[in-house]
Write a protein that holds these residues in place. Structure first.
Motif, PDB file in Angstrom:
ATOM      1  N   ASP A  34       0.823  -1.211   0.000  1.00  0.00           N
ATOM      2  CA  ASP A  34       0.000   0.000   0.000  1.00  0.00           C
ATOM      3  C   ASP A  34       0.855   1.259   0.000  1.00  0.00           C
ATOM      4  N   GLN A  35       1.986   1.219   0.689  1.00  0.00           N
ATOM      5  CA  GLN A  35       2.879   2.380   0.662  1.00  0.00           C
ATOM      6  C   GLN A  35       3.321   2.690  -0.770  1.00  0.00           C
ATOM      7  N   LYS A  36       3.599   1.643  -1.515  1.00  0.00           N
ATOM      8  CA  LYS A  36       4.021   1.843  -2.912  1.00  0.00           C
ATOM      9  C   LYS A  36       2.852   2.274  -3.787  1.00  0.00           C
ATOM     10  N   GLN A  80       2.175   5.971  -3.248  1.00  0.00           N
ATOM     11  CA  GLN A  80       3.165   6.808  -3.932  1.00  0.00           C
ATOM     12  C   GLN A  80       2.844   6.946  -5.424  1.00  0.00           C
ATOM     13  N   ARG A  81       2.145   5.929  -5.949  1.00  0.00           N
ATOM     14  CA  ARG A  81       1.800   5.941  -7.377  1.00  0.00           C
ATOM     15  C   ARG A  81       0.391   6.456  -7.621  1.00  0.00           C
ATOM     16  N   GLY A  82      -0.259   6.933  -6.543  1.00  0.00           N
ATOM     17  CA  GLY A  82      -1.583   7.515  -6.688  1.00  0.00           C
ATOM     18  C   GLY A  82      -2.694   6.507  -6.886  1.00  0.00           C
ATOM     19  N   ARG A  83      -2.510   5.293  -6.387  1.00  0.00           N
ATOM     20  CA  ARG A  83      -3.512   4.241  -6.558  1.00  0.00           C
ATOM     21  C   ARG A  83      -4.235   3.993  -5.235  1.00  0.00           C
ATOM     22  N   GLY A  84      -5.546   4.256  -5.219  1.00  0.00           N
ATOM     23  CA  GLY A  84      -6.323   4.057  -4.008  1.00  0.00           C
ATOM     24  C   GLY A  84      -6.819   2.648  -3.835  1.00  0.00           C
ATOM     25  N   ALA A 103      -5.270  -4.261   8.094  1.00  0.00           N
ATOM     26  CA  ALA A 103      -3.896  -4.760   8.060  1.00  0.00           C
ATOM     27  C   ALA A 103      -2.996  -3.961   8.998  1.00  0.00           C
ATOM     28  N   ARG A 104      -3.152  -2.653   8.998  1.00  0.00           N
ATOM     29  CA  ARG A 104      -2.348  -1.817   9.903  1.00  0.00           C
ATOM     30  C   ARG A 104      -2.650  -2.140  11.366  1.00  0.00           C
ATOM     31  N   SER A 105      -3.918  -2.401  11.656  1.00  0.00           N
ATOM     32  CA  SER A 105      -4.312  -2.763  13.018  1.00  0.00           C
ATOM     33  C   SER A 105      -3.661  -4.070  13.450  1.00  0.00           C
ATOM     34  N   GLN A 163       7.315  -6.576  -1.722  1.00  0.00           N
ATOM     35  CA  GLN A 163       5.940  -6.804  -2.160  1.00  0.00           C
ATOM     36  C   GLN A 163       5.423  -5.622  -2.977  1.00  0.00           C
ATOM     37  N   GLU A 164       4.841  -5.945  -4.121  1.00  0.00           N
ATOM     38  CA  GLU A 164       4.302  -4.910  -5.017  1.00  0.00           C
ATOM     39  C   GLU A 164       2.785  -5.014  -5.071  1.00  0.00           C
TER      40      GLU A 164
END
Length: 299
Positions: free
Chosen positions: A246-248, A251-255, A272-274, A296-297
């Protein structure tokens, strides 16, 4: 018994002044707990005392004594049938320890005393939202199944279906009012392979309803409960893969994106963060899992 508890490694130990102490022994028990909690145990994160019910007429004496203990973190209020029970305890705490319960938390000399409320009756379940609003120091709810069964003339069964409504109401209320502790019922069977298996099944069922902890009545239950409520290896890997990708994606503007054929969007990322935060709190090897999945991509 008190000294034995110092060797445990647990989130919370509750020292009892209610059902396990006869009327003639309550003054002695109060004094013993006050002296015992002058110091803290290294493996115990939270020291709690279950006082007598507010309507018993004994709660004020309990609070007057145990609030003198510097090692006390939490008061457990049994038979919390209405907001007034928690308001009474809150007022006593504020009056006794004003330096820890200031209007401006930054000026407090120590963290405030937390309150955990035991939900034991139909009345409490039907008034659960008001109870959740009753005190700024309320940190969670505990479901007391045996007393609840007595109140409704229920027979406890292995499926626990007779408690489904009450358990769901408690877990939902805790989440709605942002109470961090949602503690499930006691498992009365724990000895032998069959008992441990039933305990594990109850933990999994409670976790599935939204509870994040469970009461213990014996040290042999601790490991099973901690393992069940901590994220599994599979859950942690899933969560780390999602947070890394998700971080990547961000950065690429993908929600929204995909992972293993599943659509991933904001609610899934939040879950997932939880899980990652909970794994860190449980002391799991999160850093090594992050290292394994650093490439992971998003799909």
């Amino acid at each position: 018994m008190l000294d034995k508890s110092r060797g445990l490694s647990v989130d919370c130990i509750a020292y009892d002044l209610e059902d396990s102490v006869t009327a003639s022994k309550k003054p002695e028990a109060r004094t013993n707990i006050r002296h015992f909690l002058q110091t803290r145990s290294a493996g115990v994160k939270e020291n709690a005392v279950r006082i007598n019910a507010v309507d018993s007429g004994l709660a004020l004496d309990d609070l007057t004594e145990v609030l003198k203990s510097p090692g006390l973190d939490t008061i457990i209020v049994p038979k919390a049938n209405s907001p007034s029970d928690l308001i009474f305890v809150t007022d006593v705490i504020r009056h006794t320890l004003p330096e820890r319960h200031t209007k401006d938390p930054s000026k407090a000399t120590a963290p405030p005393i937390n309150i955990l409320a035991l939900v034991e009756s139909a009345r409490a379940v039907t008034d659960i939202t008001s109870i959740c609003r009753a005190s700024p120091y309320l940190s969670g709810l505990i479901f007391a199944a045996e007393d609840f069964a007595l109140d409704l003339s229920l027979t406890r069964t292995p499926s626990l279906l007779e408690f489904l409504f009450a358990r769901s109401a408690i877990a939902t209320a805790c989440r709605a009012y942002n109470l961090p502790s949602t503690i499930d019922l006691v498992c009365t069977f724990y000895r032998g392979v069959e008992g441990q298996q039933r305990l594990k099944e109850e933990c999994i069922g409670g976790k599935g309803l939204g509870f994040n902890g469970k009461q213990c009545i014996h040290p042999d239950q601790v490991e099973v409960i901690q393992d069940a409520f901590a994220p599994s290896v599979e859950e942690l890997q899933w969560a780390v893969r999602i947070t890394t990708a998700d971080q990547k994606a961000e950065q690429r503007g993908r929600g929204a994106w995909t992972l293993d054929g599943q659509m991933i969007d904001a609610p899934v990322v939040g879950k997932a963060r939880s899980i990652v935060r909970k794994a860190e709190a449980c002391g799991l090897e999160v850093a090594s899992v992050k290292g394994k999945w650093k490439d992971q991509e998003p799909g």
